[in-house]
Motif scaffolding. Structure first.
Motif, PDB file in Angstrom:
ATOM      1  N   VAL A 169       0.838  -1.207   0.000  1.00  0.00           N
ATOM      2  CA  VAL A 169       0.000   0.000   0.000  1.00  0.00           C
ATOM      3  C   VAL A 169       0.867   1.248   0.000  1.00  0.00           C
ATOM      4  O   VAL A 169       0.614   2.200  -0.747  1.00  0.00           O
ATOM      5  CB  VAL A 169      -0.974  -0.010   1.198  1.00  0.00           C
ATOM      6  CG1 VAL A 169      -1.647   1.341   1.377  1.00  0.00           C
ATOM      7  CG2 VAL A 169      -2.018  -1.097   1.023  1.00  0.00           C
ATOM      8  N   ARG A 170       1.910   1.264   0.814  1.00  0.00           N
ATOM      9  CA  ARG A 170       2.802   2.431   0.836  1.00  0.00           C
ATOM     10  C   ARG A 170       3.517   2.604  -0.504  1.00  0.00           C
ATOM     11  O   ARG A 170       3.684   3.721  -0.983  1.00  0.00           O
ATOM     12  CB  ARG A 170       3.824   2.295   1.956  1.00  0.00           C
ATOM     13  CG  ARG A 170       3.298   2.785   3.286  1.00  0.00           C
ATOM     14  CD  ARG A 170       4.377   2.793   4.337  1.00  0.00           C
ATOM     15  NE  ARG A 170       5.691   3.191   3.884  1.00  0.00           N
ATOM     16  CZ  ARG A 170       6.139   4.449   3.872  1.00  0.00           C
ATOM     17  NH1 ARG A 170       5.379   5.415   4.296  1.00  0.00           N
ATOM     18  NH2 ARG A 170       7.357   4.709   3.460  1.00  0.00           N
ATOM     19  N   GLY A 171       3.943   1.497  -1.111  1.00  0.00           N
ATOM     20  CA  GLY A 171       4.600   1.585  -2.413  1.00  0.00           C
ATOM     21  C   GLY A 171       3.688   2.127  -3.494  1.00  0.00           C
ATOM     22  O   GLY A 171       4.092   2.975  -4.304  1.00  0.00           O
ATOM     23  N   LYS A 174       3.139   5.838  -2.854  1.00  0.00           N
ATOM     24  CA  LYS A 174       4.320   6.620  -3.231  1.00  0.00           C
ATOM     25  C   LYS A 174       4.421   6.743  -4.750  1.00  0.00           C
ATOM     26  O   LYS A 174       4.748   7.809  -5.275  1.00  0.00           O
ATOM     27  CB  LYS A 174       5.574   5.941  -2.670  1.00  0.00           C
ATOM     28  CG  LYS A 174       6.821   6.791  -2.790  1.00  0.00           C
ATOM     29  CD  LYS A 174       8.022   6.076  -2.216  1.00  0.00           C
ATOM     30  CE  LYS A 174       7.971   6.129  -0.714  1.00  0.00           C
ATOM     31  NZ  LYS A 174       9.215   5.625  -0.089  1.00  0.00           N
ATOM     32  N   LEU A 175       4.103   5.673  -5.460  1.00  0.00           N
ATOM     33  CA  LEU A 175       4.139   5.701  -6.926  1.00  0.00           C
ATOM     34  C   LEU A 175       3.093   6.665  -7.472  1.00  0.00           C
ATOM     35  O   LEU A 175       3.390   7.474  -8.356  1.00  0.00           O
ATOM     36  CB  LEU A 175       3.908   4.295  -7.474  1.00  0.00           C
ATOM     37  CG  LEU A 175       3.962   4.135  -8.980  1.00  0.00           C
ATOM     38  CD1 LEU A 175       5.377   4.393  -9.478  1.00  0.00           C
ATOM     39  CD2 LEU A 175       3.505   2.747  -9.373  1.00  0.00           C
ATOM     40  N   VAL A 176       1.893   6.623  -6.935  1.00  0.00           N
ATOM     41  CA  VAL A 176       0.832   7.530  -7.387  1.00  0.00           C
ATOM     42  C   VAL A 176       1.191   8.972  -7.070  1.00  0.00           C
ATOM     43  O   VAL A 176       1.004   9.869  -7.893  1.00  0.00           O
ATOM     44  CB  VAL A 176      -0.520   7.136  -6.739  1.00  0.00           C
ATOM     45  CG1 VAL A 176      -1.570   8.215  -6.946  1.00  0.00           C
ATOM     46  CG2 VAL A 176      -0.996   5.806  -7.287  1.00  0.00           C
ATOM     47  N   ALA A 181       2.681  14.457  -8.770  1.00  0.00           N
ATOM     48  CA  ALA A 181       3.362  15.643  -8.237  1.00  0.00           C
ATOM     49  C   ALA A 181       3.765  16.557  -9.392  1.00  0.00           C
ATOM     50  O   ALA A 181       4.184  16.089 -10.447  1.00  0.00           O
ATOM     51  CB  ALA A 181       4.584  15.235  -7.433  1.00  0.00           C
ATOM     52  N   PRO A 182       3.655  17.866  -9.200  1.00  0.00           N
ATOM     53  CA  PRO A 182       4.071  18.785 -10.267  1.00  0.00           C
ATOM     54  C   PRO A 182       5.585  18.728 -10.444  1.00  0.00           C
ATOM     55  O   PRO A 182       6.335  18.512  -9.492  1.00  0.00           O
ATOM     56  CB  PRO A 182       3.619  20.160  -9.759  1.00  0.00           C
ATOM     57  CG  PRO A 182       3.491  20.013  -8.284  1.00  0.00           C
ATOM     58  CD  PRO A 182       3.153  18.566  -8.034  1.00  0.00           C
ATOM     59  N   ALA A 183       5.998  18.912 -11.679  1.00  0.00           N
ATOM     60  CA  ALA A 183       7.430  18.895 -11.976  1.00  0.00           C
ATOM     61  C   ALA A 183       8.092  20.129 -11.372  1.00  0.00           C
ATOM     62  O   ALA A 183       7.498  21.199 -11.292  1.00  0.00           O
ATOM     63  CB  ALA A 183       7.647  18.859 -13.482  1.00  0.00           C
TER      64      ALA A 183
END
Length: 195
Positions: A169-171, A174-176, A181-183
């Protein structure tokens, strides 16, 4: 979080718990009733951990307890259902409590850059191990036909499943989060004059 959104999340976790119970009942079982896989232990633990930050854990424990009593596979009367619910609820609550104490903010990824991997995994495994041990002991107390080898299997099965589920779930989170996230803006060289 609004009460209606909290109720929807609780209903979602309740549906997940019931689906996990049905999935666990579909797996093979030993002569004393130990299932090969029991995803309901994972669903209950994740439910209480994920909902813990909203300050209403007592309501989640009540909801989990009611579902554990009413879950399929608890045939044998109301008292038998209550007794069978204890080893489902107590380990989930114990895991959530230890997880919050030993790894504060870990579920949401807070402070990850300051955490060392080894001690973090050790604390996660210890919380899951203590919770799974309580579940195995409760199963052994309730079911006198359960052998020590089967109780040990329950311990290993549940502890491993909870640790792996938390890491997955944490992985995924973190991937999502990294994809949405904005560049970062390009770095500018030189001095910037501000008027």
């Amino acid at each position: 979080m609004s009460l209606s959104r909290y109720a929807l999340r609780t209903a979602g976790f309740g549906a997940l718990y019931l689906a996990a119970t049905v999935a666990g009942l579909a797996t093979a079982e030993s002569g004393s009733g130990v299932r090969v896989l029991w995803p309901a232990a994972v669903a209950g633990a994740l439910w209480l951990v994920a909902q813990g930050r909203y300050g209403r854990r007592n309501l989640d424990v009540i909801a989990l307890s009611v579902l554990a009593v009413l879950a399929p596979g608890n045939g044998g009367g109301l008292l038998h259902s209550f007794v069978q619910a204890v080893p489902q609820v107590v380990p989930a609550l114990l895991f959530a409590w230890l997880f919050d104490r030993w790894l504060p903010g870990y579920w949401l990824g807070h402070g990850d850059r300051f955490r060392r991997l080894g001690p973090t995994l050790a604390r996660l495994a210890a919380a899951a191990g203590v919770a799974a041990l309580s579940g195995a002991v409760l199963h052994k107390v309730i079911n006198t036909e359960l052998g020590f080898g089967e109780a040990g299997y329950v311990f290993v099965r549940d502890a491993t499943a909870v640790v792996l589920a938390v890491l997955v779930v944490r992985g995924v989170r973190k991937l999502v989060r990294s994809r949405t996230a904005p560049a970062d803006p390009p770095a500018r060289r030189g001095l910037t004059v501000v008027k």
